[in-house]
Write a protein that holds these residues in place. Sequence first.
Motif, mmCIF file in Angstrom:
data_model
loop_
_atom_site.group_PDB
_atom_site.id
_atom_site.type_symbol
_atom_site.label_atom_id
_atom_site.label_comp_id
_atom_site.label_asym_id
_atom_site.label_seq_id
_atom_site.Cartn_x
_atom_site.Cartn_y
_atom_site.Cartn_z
ATOM 1 N N SER A 14 0.803 -1.224 0.000
ATOM 2 C CA SER A 14 0.000 0.000 0.000
ATOM 3 C C SER A 14 0.837 1.276 0.000
ATOM 4 C CB SER A 14 -0.930 0.025 1.217
ATOM 5 O OG SER A 14 -1.842 -1.047 1.193
ATOM 6 N N TRP A 101 -13.455 -14.188 0.351
ATOM 7 C CA TRP A 101 -13.787 -13.326 -0.781
ATOM 8 C C TRP A 101 -15.293 -13.321 -0.967
ATOM 9 C CZ3 TRP A 101 -10.271 -10.087 -2.181
ATOM 10 C CH2 TRP A 101 -8.915 -10.439 -2.114
ATOM 11 N N GLY A 105 -12.252 -9.080 -5.817
ATOM 12 C CA GLY A 105 -11.467 -8.009 -5.235
ATOM 13 C C GLY A 105 -12.019 -7.430 -3.955
ATOM 14 N N VAL A 106 -13.072 -8.040 -3.405
ATOM 15 C CA VAL A 106 -13.688 -7.533 -2.175
ATOM 16 C C VAL A 106 -13.693 -8.633 -1.122
ATOM 17 C CG1 VAL A 106 -15.739 -6.531 -1.112
ATOM 18 C CG2 VAL A 106 -15.165 -5.971 -3.483
ATOM 19 N N HIS A 148 -13.165 1.532 3.962
ATOM 20 C CA HIS A 148 -13.423 0.167 3.493
ATOM 21 C C HIS A 148 -12.210 -0.729 3.726
ATOM 22 C CE1 HIS A 148 -15.441 -2.958 1.267
ATOM 23 N NE2 HIS A 148 -14.555 -2.956 0.299
ATOM 24 N N TYR A 151 -9.801 -2.938 0.676
ATOM 25 C CA TYR A 151 -10.563 -3.928 -0.099
ATOM 26 C C TYR A 151 -11.497 -4.753 0.786
ATOM 27 C CZ TYR A 151 -7.098 -7.410 1.479
ATOM 28 O OH TYR A 151 -6.293 -8.227 2.239
ATOM 29 N N GLU A 223 -1.594 -8.387 -9.415
ATOM 30 C CA GLU A 223 -1.783 -6.974 -9.099
ATOM 31 C C GLU A 223 -0.567 -6.182 -9.572
ATOM 32 O OE1 GLU A 223 -2.466 -4.097 -5.162
ATOM 33 O OE2 GLU A 223 -2.116 -6.258 -4.937
#
Length: 245
Positions: A14, A101, A105-106, A148, A151, A223
């Motif tokens: 990040s 999952w 992606g969430v 959030h 992710y 990614e």
Amino acid sequence: MLFAHAHPDDETISTGALIAELIARGIRVTLLTATRGEQGEVVAGPLSPLAGTDALTAERERELAGALAALGITDHYWLGTPPARVAGLRQHTYRDSGMTWVAEGVAGPADDAPAGALARADLADVTADVAALIATVQPDLVISYDDHGGYGHPDHVRIRDAALQASVALNVPFAEIREQQAPGVEWFELEHRRATMTDALRHHASQLTVFGDEVVHSGGQREPIHPSVGLRVVAPTQATLAAAD
């Protein structure tokens, strides 16, 4: 600057390039890591047998130390260990909560989060431990995820909420990490820190593999490596608010 992250590798994925940039500018950077990533998947290969064992905890501590050396961080603390622990309380280990999952992606909460998991801990207790470190380090800015958790990982959300509440309580500005440019976001173009960030990522070999300008996570997700990043201040100090008025 105090960065509050959930697991080993989050600091590099990040904000690795931003951390390297700040340190190169002579700014003191402190990293708080909330858990050891005990519930995380392991990249298929020689380290696979470590999954679900105490040896994985030790490996991820070792990997984090290597990544921090590559980024230049010398000021690192684990949540629950003094000074990131309320004075007078016994040292506490917050465990990785795991995730599942829920969409592409969430992430969402795991059904089998272990006892002692960060996401199951009382938010007030987690906040108090983060506040103890802020009071000790006295940063000019606390940095963590958006609301959030980036992710959706429950540990990301929990450490963000705790860091935000602790910052507000101690009158320290809080900024959230943003992956895209937008109004109100201070954007840092950090392509010149790509090599340093990539070197740090390679240390997290139990969680990801670097292929060129991409990482492949343990679950197979690909990614791109993104050195550039933004920050958006969401909790200014009372003094700043007074000045704005």
